[in-house]
Structure formats: C-alpha cells, structure tokens
Motif scaffolding. Structure first.
Motif, PDB file in Angstrom:
ATOM      1  N   MET A  53       0.841  -1.199   0.000  1.00 49.04           N
ATOM      2  CA  MET A  53       0.000   0.000   0.000  1.00 49.04           C
ATOM      3  C   MET A  53       0.874   1.247   0.000  1.00 49.04           C
ATOM      4  N   GLY A 108      -6.920  -2.868  -8.726  1.00 51.30           N
ATOM      5  CA  GLY A 108      -6.403  -2.325  -7.480  1.00 51.30           C
ATOM      6  C   GLY A 108      -7.452  -1.535  -6.722  1.00 51.30           C
ATOM      7  N   GLU A 109      -7.007  -0.847  -5.672  1.00 48.09           N
ATOM      8  CA  GLU A 109      -7.895  -0.059  -4.827  1.00 48.09           C
ATOM      9  C   GLU A 109      -7.239   1.262  -4.475  1.00 48.09           C
ATOM     10  N   SER A 115      -3.245   0.740  -3.558  1.00 47.11           N
ATOM     11  CA  SER A 115      -2.557  -0.549  -3.587  1.00 47.11           C
ATOM     12  C   SER A 115      -1.468  -0.536  -4.648  1.00 47.11           C
ATOM     13  N   ASP A 116      -0.502  -1.442  -4.501  1.00 46.75           N
ATOM     14  CA  ASP A 116       0.632  -1.497  -5.419  1.00 46.75           C
ATOM     15  C   ASP A 116       0.208  -1.784  -6.863  1.00 46.75           C
ATOM     16  N   SER A 160     -12.404   1.049  -6.366  1.00 45.07           N
ATOM     17  CA  SER A 160     -11.698  -0.169  -6.754  1.00 45.07           C
ATOM     18  C   SER A 160     -12.033  -0.469  -8.212  1.00 45.07           C
TER      19      SER A 160
END
Length: 298
Positions: A1, A62-63, A95-96, A76
């Motif tokens: 993250m 992702g998010e 997120s990554d 998301s």
C-alpha cells in the motif's frame, strides 16, 4: 500500500501546464483536455491539489482511498471516479497494483461541449453527491473504448479538426456516462429539463462568485429570473435550496483554508468577504459546529 500525505502543506492549484509535464503517457489538446493511461502516476502528480479542471478516471484494477474536500472516498476496479473543479484531492492511499485511465477536461471546454444540452447537467449534479460510481463490465469496455479513441484523436496533431473531433467524441461519451448514472438516479422528467439547465448555470455562478456573493436575489438577477422561481426550481431539481447550495461552498472553503493554509483566521475572513473575524466565526460555528480555531486545532 502506497500512502501520499499532504503534511499540512499549502494547497496549490492544479493546472494543465503541470499536468502535461508530469503525467505519464499523456496526450492532450491545448490546455483543454488531457488523457493519461496510468492512473497511479496521474494521482501522484495531483497530490495534493485544488482542481481547476474536471477529472474523470476509471479504476481498472487495485484499490484507492483518498479524500475530496476532507471527505473520505474509496474506489476499486470497475469504479468511475469523478472530481469536479475546485475540489481538493488529498491523503491518497492506493494498492501497489492500482491502474486505470484518467481524463482531465478544462471547465471552459466542458461547458462548451455541453452547451444547450440540459440532459448532461444530471452528470454535474450527481457527481457532487456520488463521486464514485460502479460500472458493469460492459460499461467499463465502453468507457475504455471511448478513452483510447479520444486519446488517439488527441495525439493526431496533423488533423485540422482535432479539437472538434475530441469535443464531439467526448460529448458522446458523456451521454453514455450520464446514461449509466440514470441507473443510480431517479432521473428527471421531461418537463424538468429546463430546470436542470437552470441548475447547471446557477451552480456555475455559485462556484465562481460564492466568496463575494451569497444572496439568492443576486444569483436570480444574473439569471434574469425572480428569486422565487430560482428557489422553487433549484429545490425541485436538487432537493436543496439555493441558500443550502451557497452555504455548502462557503464552509467547505473555510475548512479547506483552515486545514491547508497558514493564513490567519482574520486573513481568511477578509478573503471570503466577511465583515470581520467575529462574524465569520459565528457563521462557521453555525455550519460546522465548532469555532474556526477549534477546527484548526482538531
């Protein structure tokens, strides 16, 4: 993250010159519209910024958590993110594997596109209350197709009608996006289309003049209608009175300035055209529930 924090620094305005320099893999038309297919780099370039343009982004994987005008938001995969001008985006966590598509449109270009198209004011109204909208897989494919076609046309500098093509294609995309929103909204009756157009013009005036003008009669005069007609129409379309809309902008600007600037309360009161610091303090406490100094400490 990954976490991006503003560290209470002063908020700078976003602008297309910075965006064209910082956004990865972007294509653009003048200072009117920009397309970037890397959502992560786009958000990092924005952080923290007061928007001077309209941002529409599709999260493809992702998010992301972030704030818009100090309000927390989450998106998301398959979510459309809509951030309008003057909003401040801040406190971003993602997120990554975050990725997506990002489109930025100048306010003037947007209003030129939707001129005399009252249906699209639904998008403007809805986005202020629902800045994240979940799409179906098919709707995601449609939006992505529009995006890449627009990006291709924006990149074609040899086309004499490049700007006109981008505007026309964007109008079509906005119609489709507004149709998506109709699934989440009760919609407008045919007889309310003129009211929706009036609402759009009223809100644009408020966004431009709320620092100095807070009287409904002044806005009615600018729109060449009576205050009663303005109040009844805005209430019907948005379920809020003109005063409520005006009052939603002023405390928001006050909270933003108290949170993100080093200006004194007296300086903020002067900038927002209050008679004095005491008057602003009473106004702020009435709408926020605490004094400006208490809010700044909190």
């Amino acid at each position: 993250m990954i976490y991006l924090c503003s560290m209470k620094q002063n908020i700078a305005d976003s602008n297309f010159q910075r965006a064209k320099r910082d956004f990865a893999n972007s294509d653009f038309v003048d200072n009117d519209v920009l397309f970037a297919d890397n959502l992560t780099h786009s958000l990092m370039a924005l952080q923290p910024r007061r928007m001077t343009f309209i941002l529409v982004a599709l999260c493809t994987k992702g998010e992301i958590d972030y704030t818009v005008d100090t309000e927390p938001r989450h998106a998301s995969a398959n979510d459309i993110i809509i951030i309008t001008d003057r909003n401040i985006i801040d406190d971003i966590h993602f997120s990554d594997n975050l990725d997506g598509l990002c489109m930025m449109v100048s306010v003037n270009f947007f209003y030129d596109i939707i001129q005399n198209v009252s249906h699209l004011s639904t998008l403007l109204l809805f986005s202020r209350n629902h800045p994240v909208v979940r799409l179906t897989d098919r709707e995601c494919e449609t939006f992505s197709s529009y995006f890449y076609l627009l990006k291709t046309k924006a990149a074609d500098i040899s086309n004499h009608y490049r700007k006109e093509l981008v505007g026309t294609l964007m109008l079509a995309m906005l119609y489709d996006l507004s149709n998506v929103i109709m699934r989440f909204n009760s919609g407008l009756e045919e007889g309310n289309k003129s009211g929706a157009s009036l609402f759009t013009r009223f809100l644009h005036l408020v966004e431009t003049h709320f620092r100095t003008e807070r009287r409904v009669a002044w806005y009615a005069d600018q729109l060449c209608i009576s205050p009663k007609h303005l109040s009844e129409t805005i209430k019907l379309i948005s379920k809020r009175t003109p005063n409520e809309w005006i009052d939603s902008y002023v405390p928001l600007e006050m909270r933003t300035m108290l949170k993100n600037s080093s200006k004194s309360i007296k300086e903020i009161a002067k900038e927002l055209n209050f008679p004095n610091q005491s008057f602003m303090g009473k106004y702020f406490k009435e709408h926020v529930g605490m004094s400006p100094s208490e809010f700044r400490r909190s």
